[in-house]
Design a protein around this motif. Structure first.
Motif, short mmCIF file in Angstrom:
data_model
loop_
_atom_site.label_atom_id
_atom_site.label_comp_id
_atom_site.label_asym_id
_atom_site.label_seq_id
_atom_site.Cartn_x
_atom_site.Cartn_y
_atom_site.Cartn_z
N ASP A 1 0.86 -1.21 0.00
CA ASP A 1 0.00 0.00 0.00
C ASP A 1 0.88 1.24 0.00
OD1 ASP A 1 -2.35 -1.36 0.05
OD2 ASP A 1 -2.74 -1.08 2.19
N THR B 1 -14.09 -3.22 1.39
CA THR B 1 -12.64 -3.24 1.42
C THR B 1 -12.16 -3.88 2.72
OG1 THR B 1 -10.64 -1.90 1.33
CG2 THR B 1 -12.55 -0.84 2.28
N THR C 1 -2.26 0.51 7.33
CA THR C 1 -2.84 1.45 6.38
C THR C 1 -4.04 2.16 7.01
OG1 THR C 1 -2.12 0.04 4.56
CG2 THR C 1 -3.83 1.64 4.06
N THR D 1 -10.84 -3.96 9.22
CA THR D 1 -9.40 -4.00 9.45
C THR D 1 -9.14 -4.78 10.75
OG1 THR D 1 -7.40 -2.66 9.60
CG2 THR D 1 -9.33 -1.80 10.71
N LYS E 1 -8.71 -4.13 4.76
CA LYS E 1 -7.36 -3.54 4.77
C LYS E 1 -6.60 -3.87 6.04
CE LYS E 1 -6.16 -1.11 1.20
NZ LYS E 1 -5.15 -1.69 0.34
#
Lengths: 321, 323
Positions: free
Chosen positions: A313, B79, B85, B64, B81
């Motif tokens: 990322d 999403t 991040t 997350t 993640k």
């Protein structure tokens, strides 16, 4: 007349650097070769049980491969790797490997252990192979012929590596997927860590899967690596460490890579110094993102995946803005 | 009104954060995971639904934390993640000029270095989890202190004792020793905070350029003693953001908003998921000698996803968003 023998070669440690040499040598003598299967959980478990607890993961894995081969072959091929080049040394655990195995307390076949030691001259590696083969009853003319063939094979292996293929691409006849990202990553680490898909938790394929092109230390000509490694203010005497430092120096100056992933085994003495050196150079020379991944026995992939995802990322976002 | 849901499924806490289109905070929930992540997600979802103002629809979901896959599958995430991040995104949204994020969670600690709003470097604790939230929890419990008073007590000390922070086991025996000598509790707790900060700076933050503004987030930031110990050690002011405990979830909500910004339909299964009967089973795959431990999650009779295999034999059949 020589009777047909079977020799076991473990798919571990410097298998990834020397296998074409060893295979060609023994095959040309008419010896049957048994290579242990790619590392799996069973091999790891065997190795962890058999090796001394202080050994690093790659050495434990080596033990596992040895024990997997033990029942299937007449001899085990465990070269004693000391020094591949004058003034440099391979890790002490490699030097003592044949002895450690002889005394591991398990019932294993006899060990054939030619010595690689540049201090004994350029021909010493050849001599000790020929001698090992002659002790099995092969005559000098045959062994010399086999050695020539083996050298030729190793040279063509190096040529393929330097054309940008990885050891596993060549040894397993694979083709990495076409990169979809414009970024290239430098994957640094000892070959037995980065190319063992079990130990590295499939790292290289994860990078391919994300679309990256991956370069590894094996792809640079040794002379270039040497030149780049010599830029250090002091002589670094670990062979594999020189390979890593030289490679990193080259790519950092080239500025053609978007990031460096350095893979180390937990408890690796030489790498604890080399890793630190690499990270500092990556920051100083080119501000290239650097990720250190430490591998050990636990099989949880979570930690590795989290770090890798965050690292990728980071690379992508740097280039977006 | 459209809103975005972020879920941070961590080892110690599970957090929910809902923000509106203009980043207004609608819901902010901190729950203990208590070893039952599925229950934590269901409970959290039910509470989120209760607390959500009328007329709000969830237009995107992000997950997350170490349980992000599981949470993502249960709720249907747009999403999924990693937490580094997510924390980086959350920090920049609150303090755009932030240059350092210190984050200490339940079982791991990390440092994130940002420059001009971009993550440029990060590190996580390696094999050792000394000094993370679960260790502080345990020590507070051993001392008979509620964890929320631990930090207050530490701040009151003017004569902290020296405790070895290199290893949680040594730290504990050191603390017991100091207790037996008769040192007051506040000096011991303050000493422990200093030891943990030293350990963090020497291991996790080793070689990193720590520059202000510094944000201190994660559950451990609730501990005022830790904040003060960081400030003492660094000589710089350390900011604890308002939503320090749920920053991962906040970041996940923002990532969800970005993910659906192209007008994509959300994959969110809806709040009724909190009533679904989820079932997780694990088994060994005997396809090869790796004997991978396969985890399969089912809703009622329907299999939602599998993971844990090295070769992809099972996980390749998962829906596309789970990579």
């Amino acid at each position: 007349m020589v009777t047909l023998v079977r020799i076991g070669i473990p798919r571990a440690l410097l298998y990834y650097h020397y296998f074409p040499l060893w295979e060609t040598f023994w095959r040309n003598l008419g010896v049957e070769i048994e290579v242990s299967p790619p590392t799996n959980k069973q091999i790891l478990d065997l190795g962890v049980e058999a090796a001394v607890p202080e050994a690093c993961l790659p050495v434990k894995v080596y033990y596992g491969h040895i024990l997997t081969l033990a029942q299937k072959v007449d001899y085990l091929f465990v070269p004693r790797l000391i020094s591949s080049q004058k003034g440099t040394y391979i890790c002490p655990k490699f030097m003592g490997l044949p002895d450690m195995l002889k005394h591991c307390g398990y019932n294993i076949p006899a060990i054939i252990a030619p010595t690689l030691n540049a201090r004994h001259g350029k021909k010493a590696w050849e001599r000790s192979h020929l001698q090992a083969a002659e002790e099995l009853g092969f005559n000098r003319r045959l062994t010399q012929f086999a050695w020539q063939q083996a050298q030729r094979e190793l040279a063509s292996y190096h040529k393929e590596l330097q054309a940008g293929r990885t050891p596993v691409d060549i040894l397993y006849q694979r083709q990495p997927p076409k990169p979809t990202s414009r970024h290239t990553l430098l994957l640094l680490g000892h070959p037995y860590n980065i190319f063992d898909e079990f130990v590295s938790m499939n790292l290289i394929n994860r990078l391919y899967h994300r679309g990256y092109q991956v370069v590894t230390p094996e792809m640079l000509p040794p002379k270039l690596v040497e030149k780049e490694a010599a830029r250090l203010p002091k002589h670094l005497f670990w062979s594999l460490g020189r390979l890593l430092v030289g490679t990193a120096n080259y790519y950092l100056q080239e500025k053609s890579i978007a990031g460096i992933v350095h893979v180390v085994s937990f408890g690796c003495g030489p790498d604890s110094l080399v890793g630190e050196l690499l990270e500092r150079r990556a920051k100083k020379l080119a501000h290239v993102p650097f990720l250190l991944l430490t591998l050990d026995e636990h099989t949880g992939e979570g930690g590795l995946i989290t770090r890798l995802e965050a690292f990728l990322d980071m690379i992508e976002w740097r280039h977006v803005s | 009104m459209k809103a975005y849901l972020g879920i941070d499924l961590g080892s110690v806490s599970t957090n929910f954060f809902v923000m509106g289109q203009d980043e207004e905070v609608l819901v902010n929930i901190y729950l203990r995971t208590q070893g039952n992540p599925i229950k934590a997600v269901r409970t959290g979802l039910a509470r989120t639904q209760d607390e959500l103002p009328p007329g709000v629809t969830i237009a995107g979901v992000g997950t997350t934390g170490s349980g992000r896959q599981l949470a993502g599958i249960i709720v249907g995430a747009d999403t999924i993640k990693n937490e580094i991040t997510a924390h980086g995104v959350a920090a920049t949204s609150l303090v755009p000029t932030v240059r350092t994020v210190l984050e200490i969670g339940g079982q791991d600690s990390k440092i994130i270095i940002l420059r001009d709003g971009i993550v440029t470097d990060f590190a996580m604790n390696t094999v050792c989890a000394a000094g993370t939230g679960s260790f502080l929890d345990r020590q507070a419990e051993r001392l008979g202190l509620p964890i929320d008073q631990f930090g207050q007590l530490a701040v009151r000390s003017s004569n902290p004792v020296r405790i070895a922070g290199r290893c949680a086991v040594f730290a504990e025996s050191d603390m017991i020793h100091k207790q037996q000598l008769g040192h007051p509790m506040e000096d011991i707790t303050r000493g422990l905070c200093q030891a943990l900060v030293r350990n963090y700076l020497n291991n996790v933050a080793k070689g990193k350029a720590i520059e202000p503004p510094i944000l201190f987030q994660g559950g451990v930031a609730a501990n005022a003693g830790m904040k003060v110990a960081f400030e003492e050690a660094l000589g710089i002011e350390v900011l604890v953001p308002k939503y320090f405990a749920v920053m991962g979830a906040l970041g996940a909500a923002q990532l969800a908003q970005r993910q659906v910004s192209n007008g994509a339909e959300t994959r969110f299964r809806g709040f009724e998921v909190s009533n679904w009967d989820f079932h997780v089973s694990s088994r060994h795959c005997h396809g090869c000698s790796n004997c991978c431990e396969i985890v399969e999650i089912e809703a009622g009779e329907k299999s939602l996803a599998c993971w844990g295999d090295r070769c992809g034999r099972w996980s390749e059949q998962n829906p596309a968003q789970i990579a």
